[in-house]
Design an enzyme around this catalytic site. Structure first.
Site, short mmCIF file in Angstrom:
data_model
loop_
_atom_site.label_atom_id
_atom_site.label_comp_id
_atom_site.label_asym_id
_atom_site.label_seq_id
_atom_site.Cartn_x
_atom_site.Cartn_y
_atom_site.Cartn_z
CB SER A 156 12.84 40.21 43.91
OG SER A 156 13.61 39.14 42.10
NE ARG A 226 11.05 28.06 44.14
CZ ARG A 226 10.78 29.31 44.54
NH1 ARG A 226 10.92 29.99 43.28
NH2 ARG A 226 9.12 29.82 45.66
CG ASP A 320 19.30 40.71 48.29
OD1 ASP A 320 20.42 39.32 47.31
OD2 ASP A 320 18.36 41.36 47.70
CG HIS A 353 16.80 38.38 46.55
ND1 HIS A 353 16.76 39.29 46.10
CD2 HIS A 353 16.02 37.76 45.46
CE1 HIS A 353 15.46 39.80 44.75
NE2 HIS A 353 15.47 38.96 44.71
CG ASP A 354 13.94 34.06 50.48
OD1 ASP A 354 13.32 34.12 49.90
OD2 ASP A 354 13.57 33.05 51.11
#
Lengths: 394, 394
Positions: A156, A226, A320, A353-354
């Site tokens: 990232s 967040r 992602d 994405h994680d």
């Protein structure tokens, strides 16, 4: 191997603090006269100093990438990948992980003292860019006597630092591993960042960034930021599988938690808002927005990488949607056009994405195999690289 | 046709106000003893009362769907589609558009007086569900002497009302047009709604929903909610084409607007936060989350539509990532399984979810062609429908 043995073998050292007195000129026009970087290391630097690997953190990350400090319940953020026998194998590599400038975990940043005023930097801390971070990381490498990294690795925002290493310090990096990244943000990526910033900056407890002096913090804003982030980190399918439309209890026809996903987001947001500095979050989202190395080359990404000498590994994850596989392929295509050595792997993963933070057999194998040929020769290692015995430095 | 002629031909009538004294039992368990609905009509009701079309609004919508009121700079929200010769042709149809209960544009809602207390309803206004809205719309139809609608049409949340009409009032709807909708929200959809709600509810000006009494409104929260919404309404590609990474001015390395997309989102968010009621926004997002007609049929959507008699047209847009074409196909597949008459069209469009509000030649043609066979016969119109001459009521 027991947990204790594993910790011993990891050889976690730090956190250490390195102080720098040579002024650092920043892209924004300001200069940091003095700054400190906090870092940890794992594994052992070999005699040839050819086995150093730099790990660059992403938004919300810090220097504590692996192992446990006393009292920790959870290990560092990339512990699944860094350790003895793991994909970034500390039996072979000397891994360095730092907290970037502007961070909130010990390196000079908004929540540190500004020597010029004797007060906290707060919102007066200068805006950072990815190249600023890379220059500061190069100083840290000097400080540690590392001329050339066997590899620089990051996911990232970390992957943006890796790209920048390959562009700005072509002779100091043997291998670049760019994971779940992009050559620049899309308008949608910027839009999410902007909403997150507005959430923080419109929180009355933000006090224009001087919340420290008001003995408060913009918890609500940071929590919202967040929560928004978390939506973009998970794939829609992963979120659906994990939470679906499951109810926490019966429908209450009110605004308390009804669906499991609400509970998860509130929990994640609250945790983060109690542990992270809002000014750091703001400047890190800006560093993401500003990242666009091709801007200085009329948008020509291939030309941007013209001087790079390292081998590249680009990794993306199928689900992602923050930085899609297509964004990674933009990097790959530019590198191919620039006639660079590049491997590209798109990992099938449901985790969005994680996924770059999670264990996955193929992901680990790809990383490990690529790194098996990584050792920092003093110059271009194309021709005299010893594939059979990586420990025999060329 | 001149603008004035077009307005005359549109035959905009209203806004009207209909008052209802028969108590309305709501899904949440509460009862509205008395309520009012504000609505407008376009076109003319024919003698047989067979040409009425109900238009259902989405999140943020209201009763003013077409034409101009004195002083308006912009026409109603679906003016592109409602008018003489347009896809919902007011030369043929008598179009009714209302503000739903809980709305903030004149119908009974949080910003109206609660007759029981003599004060504004505020946060004490009961939580609404899509079936509640449909029941209230059926009362409005009674009030207007309309036994059966030629069509009920809506996009997004409006499309949920259309589905519910087909399920709950099978003999009162001849044609159902469900646009850019879904049979239920995904966890990700709920997640975005939850962040929007948290943004509003954590704004100190929200005052637990009693902001009216404090002579203020949660502008920042509502602005953030709308900004988040806007990201999900536009496709990533459309946002990229429209704004890209264009800079508004030179990089200022600060938190003022730098990128065009930031400017757009702030502008849209500000406008909305000055014109919409936060309590209404909250309850409309909840109505979205709650929508799940198959819940009462063990998740079997086909069984849910078992009693529906109308023809269905389901429309999705290729770049809609809020309610993807796959979600529309879930409806289509359930209807096919239930042996219903259903047409499905996926429109190629770069505009994301917003496409349902925008002009598009194919979209207009599809709507118009489907509606050319729509007229409310007193019962199932499969067999005696006159395709050659729709004006000849069967």
């Amino acid at each position: 191997m027991t947990h204790t043995d594993s910790q011993t073998a990891l050889n976690l050292s730090g956190p250490h603090r390195a102080a720098f007195d040579e002024p650092l000129a920043l892209a924004c026009g300001q200069t940091l006269e003095h700054y400190e970087l906090v870092y940890e290391t794992y594994g052992t630097l070999n005699e040839q100093r050819s086995n150093a690997v730099l790990v660059c953190h992403a938004l919300g990350g810090n220097h504590h990438a692996a192992g446990f400090h006393e009292g920790d319940r959870k290990p560092g953020w990339w512990d699944k990948h860094i350790g003895p026998g793991k994909s970034i194998d500390t039996d072979r590599f000397f891994v360095i992980s730092l907290n970037n400038l502007g961070g909130c975990h010990g390196s000079t940043g908004p929540n540190a003292i500004n020597p010029a005023t004797g007060k906290l930097w707060g919102p007066e801390f200068p805006m950072m860019t990815v190249p600023d971070w890379v220059h500061s990381q190069a100083r840290l490498a000097d400080h540690l006597g590392i001329e050339r990294f066997a590899a620089v690795i990051g996911g990232s925002l970390g992957g943006m630092q890796v790209q920048t290493w390959a562009i700005l310090y072509p002779d100091r990096i043997a291998n670049a591993i760019v994971i779940a990244s992009t050559p620049r943000l899309s308008a949608q990526n910027i839009a999410f960042n902007e909403v997150a910033r507005q959430a923080i900056r419109s929180d009355p407890d933000f006090h224009e960034g001087w919340y420290y002096q008001h003995d408060t913090r913009p918890r609500h804003g940071l929590k919202l930021a967040r929560m928004i982030g978390h939506i973009t980190y998970l794939s829609e399918a992963a979120m659906g599988r994990k939470f679906g439309r499951d109810l926490r209890s019966a429908l209450n026809f009110g605004y308390d938690v009804e669906f499991e996903i609400e509970s998860y987001l509130r929990y994640q947001g609250n945790n983060f808002s109690n542990s992270f500095d809002a000014n750091t979050y703001l400047l890190m989202t800006k560093a993401l927005d500003y990242f666009d190395p091709a801007r200085d080359h009329n948008g020509d990404l291939a030309a941007t990488f013209a001087k790079s000498q390292c081998r590249f590994l680009i990794i993306s994850f199928s689900s992602d949607w923050r930085f899609t596989p297509a964004r990674s392929r933009e990097i790959v295509e530019a590198l191919v056009e620039a006639d660079k050595r590049v491997s590209y792997v798109n990992i099938e993963s449901p985790h969005g994405h994680d996924a770059f933070l999670l264990p996955d057999e193929r992901y680990e194998t790809v990383l490990k195999n690529f790194l098996s040929h990584a050792m920092a020769a003093p110059s271009d290692d194309t021709h005299h690289h010893n594939r059979g015995n990586d420990h025999a430095a060329s």
